[in-house]
Scaffold this motif. Structure first.
Motif, PDB file in Angstrom:
ATOM      1  N   GLN A  44     -13.539  -1.582  -3.803  1.00  0.00           N
ATOM      2  CA  GLN A  44     -12.416  -0.804  -4.326  1.00  0.00           C
ATOM      3  C   GLN A  44     -11.063  -1.432  -3.992  1.00  0.00           C
ATOM      4  O   GLN A  44     -10.044  -1.055  -4.585  1.00  0.00           O
ATOM      5  CB  GLN A  44     -12.464   0.625  -3.760  1.00  0.00           C
TER       6      GLN A  44
ATOM      7  N   ASN B  98      -8.249  -3.926  -4.338  1.00  0.00           N
ATOM      8  CA  ASN B  98      -7.862  -4.795  -5.456  1.00  0.00           C
ATOM      9  C   ASN B  98      -6.697  -5.701  -5.060  1.00  0.00           C
ATOM     10  O   ASN B  98      -6.229  -5.666  -3.914  1.00  0.00           O
ATOM     11  CB  ASN B  98      -7.517  -3.954  -6.688  1.00  0.00           C
TER      12      ASN B  98
ATOM     13  N   GLU C 100     -15.674   1.826   3.905  1.00  0.00           N
ATOM     14  CA  GLU C 100     -14.737   2.586   3.078  1.00  0.00           C
ATOM     15  C   GLU C 100     -14.812   4.065   3.441  1.00  0.00           C
ATOM     16  O   GLU C 100     -15.891   4.664   3.391  1.00  0.00           O
ATOM     17  CB  GLU C 100     -15.040   2.383   1.595  1.00  0.00           C
TER      18      GLU C 100
ATOM     19  N   GLU D  24      -7.811   4.093  -4.050  1.00  0.00           N
ATOM     20  CA  GLU D  24      -8.742   3.441  -4.969  1.00  0.00           C
ATOM     21  C   GLU D  24      -8.077   3.102  -6.295  1.00  0.00           C
ATOM     22  O   GLU D  24      -8.422   2.099  -6.932  1.00  0.00           O
ATOM     23  CB  GLU D  24      -9.953   4.341  -5.219  1.00  0.00           C
ATOM     24  N   HIS D  25      -7.118   3.931  -6.720  1.00  0.00           N
ATOM     25  CA  HIS D  25      -6.454   3.708  -7.996  1.00  0.00           C
ATOM     26  C   HIS D  25      -5.064   3.088  -7.826  1.00  0.00           C
ATOM     27  O   HIS D  25      -4.225   3.150  -8.724  1.00  0.00           O
ATOM     28  CB  HIS D  25      -6.337   5.024  -8.764  1.00  0.00           C
TER      29      HIS D  25
END
Length: 447
Positions: free
Chosen positions: A292, A294, A432, A443-444
């Motif tokens: 997750q 990034n 996580e 996560e986003h």
């Protein structure tokens, strides 16, 4: 769950064994340097500047003999001083490496607390990495104190009882005036208070973090506890970090002090801690973990690396400029010694800790490229090791410094120990978090 690979375990154990063995060899070698060896070395160094002084008239013959006797006495004192510096070197190299890795873990713990206190939404996916790194803090800090006490006046001159004995030739009035603070029992007691407070916070922060994962859906009680103790810890940390920097670093030269020193040390440990978070995160992602996470998370870590590098430079320049410009003898001698005897590490450190991060991380796109962040991170860590080297070595070994076997093997030993402890800690919980209130935001996260 992360599993420590046999290869990484073997590499860390090899580093520990090789580092310990080579340090023992260097310690043995340095303590078998004799006065004759040192006099020969100094004579060879002086021979390059000798001139022919054979023309001495008869009327000055007696004065020449007296002068020769004084010079011989001075040479003996100088040789004794040099041999003491050579004996100090293995202790100093070990202490610098121990301090460097401990400061990484402490910097990460402070950064971790800031995330909770600020209720940051981007970072929860990195919490397990931070918690793994902070596992090193307790053993690492205890080792620093053990090395300091073991080395004694080889590093901290004020630990020599003769310095505070008025009947001794080595009596130092200034050191004696600070003896209520600078004495070994009180030094150890303060150190244990610092370490106890840091470790207590780390223990409960980890406990509440794991408990939050197991809490019923919607239960934020453990997160709220984490927020409260993080805010309290940061107050404790800011006081104790400054006192730690005075005790463990600045007191190697008890005649010198700087009111900016605590902040200066803080900036260095923060940039090193964040750099190690980035390096370990990139390593774990390369192994198919932390899916997750990034490139925006890497970008933010690189921004902090960049920002704290600039902050470190600001504090370095502020401390240097004010002391250099005022030109007060007991203050400016700190920098005069480093510029005269440590020219390469002194100015090289500035380039590595300021120019390289500035040029390499200024571009936003480069902050998203893992190999680029790794390259910059390695440079930052090397630069800040040299920064710690510059803080300790001039006061303990003077101009008898090198970056050789004692320094390299000490770094190998503590690098191996750090890798083993940190990556073992990462195996103890899922990488996580699942029930942190901000985990979905993390996560986003995209920037």
């Amino acid at each position: 769950m992360y599993t420590l690979s046999n290869r990484l375990k073997i590499v860390s154990l090899i580093l520990i064994i090789v580092g310990a063995g080579l340090w023992g060899t260097s310690y043995y070698s340095s303590h078998h340097v004799t006065m004759d060896n040192v006099k020969t070395m100094l004579a060879e160094e002086a021979s390059h500047g000798n001139h022919d002084n054979s023309h001495v008239d008869a009327t000055s013959h007696d004065e020449a003999e007296v002068s020769h006797a004084d010079a011989k006495s001075h040479d003996d004192e100088h040789a004794e001083h040099v041999i003491h510096q050579i004996h100090n070197r293995p202790y100093s190299a070990l202490y610098i490496a121990a301090l460097f890795f401990m400061m990484i873990a402490l910097g990460v713990l402070a950064f971790y607390a800031v995330q909770f206190a600020a209720q940051a939404g981007w970072s929860p996916l990195l919490f397990r990495v931070m918690e793994g790194i902070t596992y090193y803090l307790l053993p690492g800090a205890l080792i620093v104190v053990a090395v300091a006490v073991f080395a004694g006046d080889h590093i901290f001159v004020w630990m020599n009882p003769d310095m505070v004995n008025p009947d001794s030739e080595k009596f130092d009035k200034l050191v004696a005036g600070k003896s209520a603070w600078l004495n070994t029992p009180w030094f150890v007691i303060r150190a244990l208070i610092f370490i106890g407070g840091w470790s207590l916070y780390r223990f409960f922060a980890r406990k509440f973090s794991l408990a939050q994962d197991d809490a019923p859906k919607g239960d934020k009680s453990n997160f709220k506890k984490s927020f409260r103790i993080a805010a309290a810890f940061l107050v404790f940390f800011l006081y104790t970090e400054s006192m730690m920097s005075w005790d463990w670093i600045m007191s190697v030269d008890p005649h010198w002090f700087s009111t900016l020193f605590g902040w200066y040390v803080l900036s260095g440990m923060m940039v090193c801690g964040i750099t190690v978070i980035a390096l370990i995160t990139i390593y774990l992602k390369s192994k198919g973990l932390l899916e997750q996470v990034n490139d925006s998370h890497i970008h933010d870590l690189a921004k902090f690396m960049f920002g704290f590098s600039i902050f470190w430079t600001y504090l370095w320049f502020s401390q240097f400029m004010l002391i250099w410009y005022s030109n007060i003898p007991e203050e400016v001698t700190y920098f005069v010694t480093r510029i005269e005897d440590y020219k390469l590490p002194f100015f090289g450190m500035i380039a590595m800790n300021f120019l390289f991060p500035l040029l390499l991380l200024m571009n936003s796109d480069y902050k998203r490229i893992p190999w680029f962040v790794v390259m910059t991170g390695v440079m930052i860590l090397a630069g800040h090791y040299i920064d710690v080297f510059n803080m300790i070595m001039p006061a303990t070994v003077g101009d008898q410094w090198y970056i050789g076997i004692p320094e390299i093997c000490s770094m190998l030993f503590f690098a191996g120990l750090f890798i083993f402890i940190v990556f073992t800690a990462l195996t103890k919980a899922p990488l996580e978090p699942t029930r942190n209130p901000f985990v979905k935001e993390s996560e986003h996260f995209h920037y």
